[in-house]
Design a protein around this motif. Structure first.
Motif, PDB file in Angstrom:
ATOM      1  N   VAL A   1      30.801  -4.577  67.838  1.00 33.05           N
ATOM      2  CA  VAL A   1      30.106  -5.503  68.727  1.00 33.05           C
ATOM      3  C   VAL A   1      30.343  -6.902  68.175  1.00 33.05           C
ATOM      4  CG1 VAL A   1      27.877  -6.202  69.664  1.00 33.05           C
ATOM      5  CG2 VAL A   1      28.382  -3.785  69.306  1.00 33.05           C
ATOM      6  N   GLU A   2      30.993  -7.730  68.941  1.00 35.11           N
ATOM      7  CA  GLU A   2      31.373  -9.067  68.471  1.00 35.11           C
ATOM      8  C   GLU A   2      30.168  -9.986  68.268  1.00 35.11           C
ATOM      9  OE1 GLU A   2      34.430  -9.670  67.539  1.00 35.11           O
ATOM     10  OE2 GLU A   2      35.023  -7.678  68.205  1.00 35.11           O
ATOM     11  N   THR A   3      29.155  -9.842  69.103  1.00 35.15           N
ATOM     12  CA  THR A   3      28.011 -10.753  69.023  1.00 35.15           C
ATOM     13  C   THR A   3      27.068 -10.414  67.876  1.00 35.15           C
ATOM     14  OG1 THR A   3      26.697  -9.399  70.528  1.00 35.15           O
ATOM     15  CG2 THR A   3      28.061 -11.130  71.515  1.00 35.15           C
ATOM     16  N   GLY A   4      27.110  -9.185  67.392  1.00 36.09           N
ATOM     17  CA  GLY A   4      26.201  -8.769  66.336  1.00 36.09           C
ATOM     18  C   GLY A   4      24.833  -8.362  66.845  1.00 36.09           C
ATOM     19  N   GLN A   5      24.617  -8.434  68.150  1.00 37.63           N
ATOM     20  CA  GLN A   5      23.354  -8.030  68.765  1.00 37.63           C
ATOM     21  C   GLN A   5      23.450  -6.555  69.168  1.00 37.63           C
ATOM     22  OE1 GLN A   5      20.699 -10.121  68.994  1.00 37.63           O
ATOM     23  NE2 GLN A   5      21.956 -11.603  67.901  1.00 37.63           N
TER      24      GLN A   5
ATOM     25  N   GLN B   1      21.031   1.710  73.301  1.00 41.67           N
ATOM     26  CA  GLN B   1      22.386   2.142  72.939  1.00 41.67           C
ATOM     27  C   GLN B   1      22.417   2.643  71.501  1.00 41.67           C
ATOM     28  OE1 GLN B   1      25.190   2.192  74.886  1.00 41.67           O
ATOM     29  NE2 GLN B   1      26.256   3.091  73.166  1.00 41.67           N
ATOM     30  N   ALA B   2      23.118   3.746  71.264  1.00 42.25           N
ATOM     31  CA  ALA B   2      23.281   4.264  69.904  1.00 42.25           C
ATOM     32  C   ALA B   2      24.262   3.360  69.154  1.00 42.25           C
ATOM     33  CB  ALA B   2      23.793   5.692  69.933  1.00 42.25           C
ATOM     34  N   VAL B   3      23.856   2.894  67.983  1.00 42.74           N
ATOM     35  CA  VAL B   3      24.671   1.968  67.196  1.00 42.74           C
ATOM     36  C   VAL B   3      24.681   2.391  65.727  1.00 42.74           C
ATOM     37  CG1 VAL B   3      24.268  -0.030  68.699  1.00 42.74           C
ATOM     38  CG2 VAL B   3      22.735   0.395  66.788  1.00 42.74           C
ATOM     39  N   VAL B   4      25.620   1.810  64.992  1.00 41.75           N
ATOM     40  CA  VAL B   4      25.647   1.914  63.541  1.00 41.75           C
ATOM     41  C   VAL B   4      25.579   0.491  63.019  1.00 41.75           C
ATOM     42  CG1 VAL B   4      26.965   2.604  61.521  1.00 41.75           C
ATOM     43  CG2 VAL B   4      27.040   4.004  63.575  1.00 41.75           C
ATOM     44  N   ILE B   5      24.533   0.195  62.260  1.00 41.74           N
ATOM     45  CA  ILE B   5      24.352  -1.137  61.690  1.00 41.74           C
ATOM     46  C   ILE B   5      24.661  -1.045  60.198  1.00 41.74           C
ATOM     47  CG2 ILE B   5      22.716  -2.978  61.206  1.00 41.74           C
ATOM     48  CD1 ILE B   5      21.196  -2.154  63.696  1.00 41.74           C
TER      49      ILE B   5
ATOM     50  N   ILE C   1      17.088  -8.462  59.261  1.00 46.14           N
ATOM     51  CA  ILE C   1      18.098  -8.674  60.307  1.00 46.14           C
ATOM     52  C   ILE C   1      19.159  -9.661  59.816  1.00 46.14           C
ATOM     53  CG2 ILE C   1      18.457  -9.584  62.647  1.00 46.14           C
ATOM     54  CD1 ILE C   1      17.053  -6.950  62.801  1.00 46.14           C
ATOM     55  N   SER C   2      18.779 -10.616  58.990  1.00 47.29           N
ATOM     56  CA  SER C   2      19.723 -11.626  58.498  1.00 47.29           C
ATOM     57  C   SER C   2      20.775 -11.022  57.570  1.00 47.29           C
ATOM     58  CB  SER C   2      18.976 -12.744  57.781  1.00 47.29           C
ATOM     59  OG  SER C   2      18.273 -12.217  56.668  1.00 47.29           O
ATOM     60  N   GLU C   3      20.531  -9.819  57.035  1.00 42.54           N
ATOM     61  CA  GLU C   3      21.458  -9.163  56.115  1.00 42.54           C
ATOM     62  C   GLU C   3      22.480  -8.270  56.820  1.00 42.54           C
ATOM     63  OE1 GLU C   3      21.596  -9.483  52.678  1.00 42.54           O
ATOM     64  OE2 GLU C   3      20.239 -11.151  53.020  1.00 42.54           O
ATOM     65  N   ILE C   4      22.495  -8.257  58.155  1.00 45.16           N
ATOM     66  CA  ILE C   4      23.425  -7.397  58.902  1.00 45.16           C
ATOM     67  C   ILE C   4      24.844  -7.919  58.742  1.00 45.16           C
ATOM     68  CG2 ILE C   4      24.137  -6.651  61.195  1.00 45.16           C
ATOM     69  CD1 ILE C   4      21.223  -6.506  61.975  1.00 45.16           C
ATOM     70  N   ALA C   5      25.739  -7.034  58.291  1.00 52.17           N
ATOM     71  CA  ALA C   5      27.151  -7.394  58.134  1.00 52.17           C
ATOM     72  C   ALA C   5      27.931  -7.118  59.413  1.00 52.17           C
ATOM     73  CB  ALA C   5      27.773  -6.630  56.968  1.00 52.17           C
ATOM     74  N   LYS C   6      27.701  -5.944  60.046  1.00 45.22           N
ATOM     75  CA  LYS C   6      28.384  -5.634  61.305  1.00 45.22           C
ATOM     76  C   LYS C   6      27.595  -4.611  62.094  1.00 45.22           C
ATOM     77  CE  LYS C   6      31.504  -2.156  59.392  1.00 45.22           C
ATOM     78  NZ  LYS C   6      32.864  -1.731  59.226  1.00 45.22           N
ATOM     79  N   VAL C   7      27.813  -4.646  63.404  1.00 47.07           N
ATOM     80  CA  VAL C   7      27.175  -3.728  64.333  1.00 47.07           C
ATOM     81  C   VAL C   7      28.280  -3.045  65.122  1.00 47.07           C
ATOM     82  CG1 VAL C   7      25.606  -3.508  66.303  1.00 47.07           C
ATOM     83  CG2 VAL C   7      25.130  -5.182  64.519  1.00 47.07           C
ATOM     84  N   GLU C   8      28.205  -1.714  65.216  1.00 49.47           N
ATOM     85  CA  GLU C   8      29.184  -0.949  65.978  1.00 49.47           C
ATOM     86  C   GLU C   8      28.448  -0.022  66.936  1.00 49.47           C
ATOM     87  OE1 GLU C   8      32.657  -0.207  62.743  1.00 49.47           O
ATOM     88  OE2 GLU C   8      30.703   0.697  62.335  1.00 49.47           O
TER      89      GLU C   8
END
Length: 158
Positions: A29-33, A38-42, A120-127
């Motif tokens: 996910v390019e936006t990081g949101q 939706q099922a995601v991997v953070i 939330i500020s420590e998120i490196a990537k969202v998929e």
């Protein structure tokens, strides 16, 4: 005729089950949101990962410090994700906890966990997790043909 019909019905059932389960792939996910539906991997900066639907009262699985846990998203704000009712599942590459749970209905793993909080500020990537339709279809076709050939060979009376 009855035997041929039942074999095809079983093959269609297996094909449908295989297509329903499917193979998953991760799409960045390019936006990081992320959407709570939706099922995601953070993935966080320290290497911790949360997988599942990140919404209030949703059950997720997460990995941190070499251990795999399952917990409930208690609170989701713009600053943090708070997990409660956390249960230890296993150490990474060690399946002794799972074996112990299978042999004893109630087994104390000796690890007391209360709650985890991720910033939330420590998120490196969202998929996002999506079903890989091509791989799912190719595997379903392979196993359907393999099952059909096996059924016809087992049914042969020569």
């Amino acid at each position: 005729m009855q035997r041929g019909f039942s074999a095809w019905a079983v093959l269609l059932l297996v094909f449908g089950a295989g297509a329903h389960l499917g193979c998953a792939k991760r799409v960045p996910v390019e936006t990081g949101q992320f959407d709570p539906r939706q099922a995601v991997v953070i993935t966080f900066n320290d290497g911790s990962q949360i997988q599942g639907k990140i919404g209030t009262d949703e059950t997720v699985e997460f990995t941190t410090d070499g251990a795999h846990y399952r917990g409930l998203v208690w609170e989701l704000t713009e600053e943090e994700i708070q997990l409660r009712e956390v249960r230890f599942l296993r150490r990474i590459d060690d399946h002794s906890a799972e074996r112990a749970r299978l042999t004893h209905a109630r087994y104390d793993l000796g690890i007391e966990t209360g709650a985890f909080t991720f910033a939330i500020s420590e998120i490196a990537k969202v998929e996002e997790l999506h079903t890989d339709a091509l791989r799912t279809a190719s595997q379903a076709i392979f196993w359907t043909v393999t099952g059909a050939v096996s059924a016809f060979l087992l049914g042969e009376k020569s």
